[in-house]
Design a protein around this motif. Structure first.
Motif, mmCIF file in Angstrom:
data_model
loop_
_atom_site.group_PDB
_atom_site.id
_atom_site.type_symbol
_atom_site.label_atom_id
_atom_site.label_comp_id
_atom_site.label_asym_id
_atom_site.label_seq_id
_atom_site.Cartn_x
_atom_site.Cartn_y
_atom_site.Cartn_z
ATOM 1 N N PRO A 36 0.969 -1.149 -0.119
ATOM 2 C CA PRO A 36 -0.026 0.078 -0.051
ATOM 3 C C PRO A 36 0.983 1.374 0.116
ATOM 4 O O PRO A 36 1.943 1.281 0.143
ATOM 5 C CB PRO A 36 -0.980 -0.335 1.231
ATOM 6 N N CYS A 37 0.214 2.312 -0.387
ATOM 7 C CA CYS A 37 1.025 3.724 -0.064
ATOM 8 C C CYS A 37 1.823 3.848 -1.149
ATOM 9 O O CYS A 37 3.118 4.180 -1.153
ATOM 10 C CB CYS A 37 1.667 3.696 1.129
ATOM 11 N N PHE A 38 1.514 3.951 -2.575
ATOM 12 C CA PHE A 38 2.294 3.774 -3.751
ATOM 13 C C PHE A 38 3.225 2.891 -3.952
ATOM 14 O O PHE A 38 4.305 3.122 -4.514
ATOM 15 C CB PHE A 38 2.791 5.300 -3.907
ATOM 16 N N GLY A 39 2.998 1.634 -3.501
ATOM 17 C CA GLY A 39 3.872 0.718 -3.655
ATOM 18 C C GLY A 39 5.239 0.513 -2.695
ATOM 19 O O GLY A 39 5.913 -0.138 -2.537
ATOM 20 N N CYS A 40 5.463 1.813 -1.698
ATOM 21 C CA CYS A 40 6.724 1.421 -0.815
ATOM 22 C C CYS A 40 6.264 1.076 0.522
ATOM 23 O O CYS A 40 7.111 1.050 1.266
ATOM 24 C CB CYS A 40 7.152 2.983 -0.739
ATOM 25 N N GLY A 41 5.099 0.925 0.762
ATOM 26 C CA GLY A 41 4.786 0.288 2.094
ATOM 27 C C GLY A 41 4.252 1.442 3.153
ATOM 28 O O GLY A 41 4.617 2.742 2.928
ATOM 29 N N PHE A 45 6.445 4.968 3.674
ATOM 30 C CA PHE A 45 5.566 6.434 3.675
ATOM 31 C C PHE A 45 5.517 7.179 4.736
ATOM 32 O O PHE A 45 5.728 8.367 4.426
ATOM 33 C CB PHE A 45 4.263 5.971 2.920
ATOM 34 N N SER A 46 5.460 6.375 5.741
ATOM 35 C CA SER A 46 5.404 7.162 7.068
ATOM 36 C C SER A 46 6.833 7.982 7.491
ATOM 37 O O SER A 46 6.804 9.093 7.988
ATOM 38 C CB SER A 46 5.024 6.274 8.240
ATOM 39 N N LEU A 47 7.741 7.299 7.176
ATOM 40 C CA LEU A 47 9.140 7.974 7.128
ATOM 41 C C LEU A 47 9.501 9.140 6.456
ATOM 42 O O LEU A 47 9.731 10.249 6.839
ATOM 43 C CB LEU A 47 10.422 6.708 6.878
ATOM 44 N N LEU A 48 8.869 9.102 5.118
ATOM 45 C CA LEU A 48 8.969 10.200 4.266
ATOM 46 C C LEU A 48 8.191 11.364 4.514
ATOM 47 O O LEU A 48 8.461 12.326 4.734
ATOM 48 C CB LEU A 48 9.091 9.849 2.835
ATOM 49 N N LEU A 49 6.987 10.750 4.689
ATOM 50 C CA LEU A 49 5.980 12.151 5.249
ATOM 51 C C LEU A 49 6.382 12.568 6.759
ATOM 52 O O LEU A 49 5.815 13.743 6.830
ATOM 53 C CB LEU A 49 4.417 11.470 5.253
ATOM 54 N N ARG A 74 7.586 -7.537 4.521
ATOM 55 C CA ARG A 74 8.026 -6.620 3.865
ATOM 56 C C ARG A 74 7.771 -5.214 4.635
ATOM 57 O O ARG A 74 8.684 -4.096 4.271
ATOM 58 C CB ARG A 74 7.527 -6.415 2.559
ATOM 59 N N GLU A 75 6.751 -4.999 5.270
ATOM 60 C CA GLU A 75 6.610 -3.630 6.026
ATOM 61 C C GLU A 75 7.554 -3.701 7.317
ATOM 62 O O GLU A 75 7.811 -2.348 7.848
ATOM 63 C CB GLU A 75 5.244 -3.749 6.698
ATOM 64 N N ARG A 76 8.417 -4.611 7.745
ATOM 65 C CA ARG A 76 9.092 -4.417 8.842
ATOM 66 C C ARG A 76 10.196 -3.549 8.916
ATOM 67 O O ARG A 76 10.402 -2.706 9.928
ATOM 68 C CB ARG A 76 9.530 -5.665 9.347
#
Length: 107
Positions: A36-41, A45-49, A74-76
């Protein structure tokens, strides 16, 4: 012991690996679907945002400690990176507040 086991369970009992199937598209495996979140997880996505809105780091930290990555391993890494960013942010805020308090007390 129940003899009505599926073929997957019998193969697994013999020590062979069994591919995990996707219910919506049986040709796709569990980890062939995009994150989810544009393919990056969610974690990455939370790190970038989080650089714009730091509360996202704390949201990802709650997901990390809530074992959200058991749904998709893969989210870990992304969730752990966000937890580390939240820790660094918290330390920076505490040090900044301590400096301001010490300055106001000394004046």
């Amino acid at each position: 012991m129940d003899q009505r086991l599926s073929a997957d369970a019998v193969d697994n009992r013999k020590g062979e690996y069994v591919p995990i199937r996707n219910a919506e598209d049986p040709q796709l495996g569990k980890f062939d679907t995009p994150l989810p979140c544009f393919g990056c997880g969610i974690g990455w996505f939370s790190l970038l945002l989080g650089f714009v809105f730091p509360l996202m780091w704390y949201y990802a930290t709650i997901l990390y400690f809530g074992n959200y990555y058991h749904r998709d391993p893969r989210e870990r890494a992304g969730l752990a990176a966000s937890a580390i960013a939240a820790l660094i942010c918290t330390i920076a805020v505490v040090v900044t507040i301590a400096v301001f308090v010490l300055q106001s007390v000394s004046q």
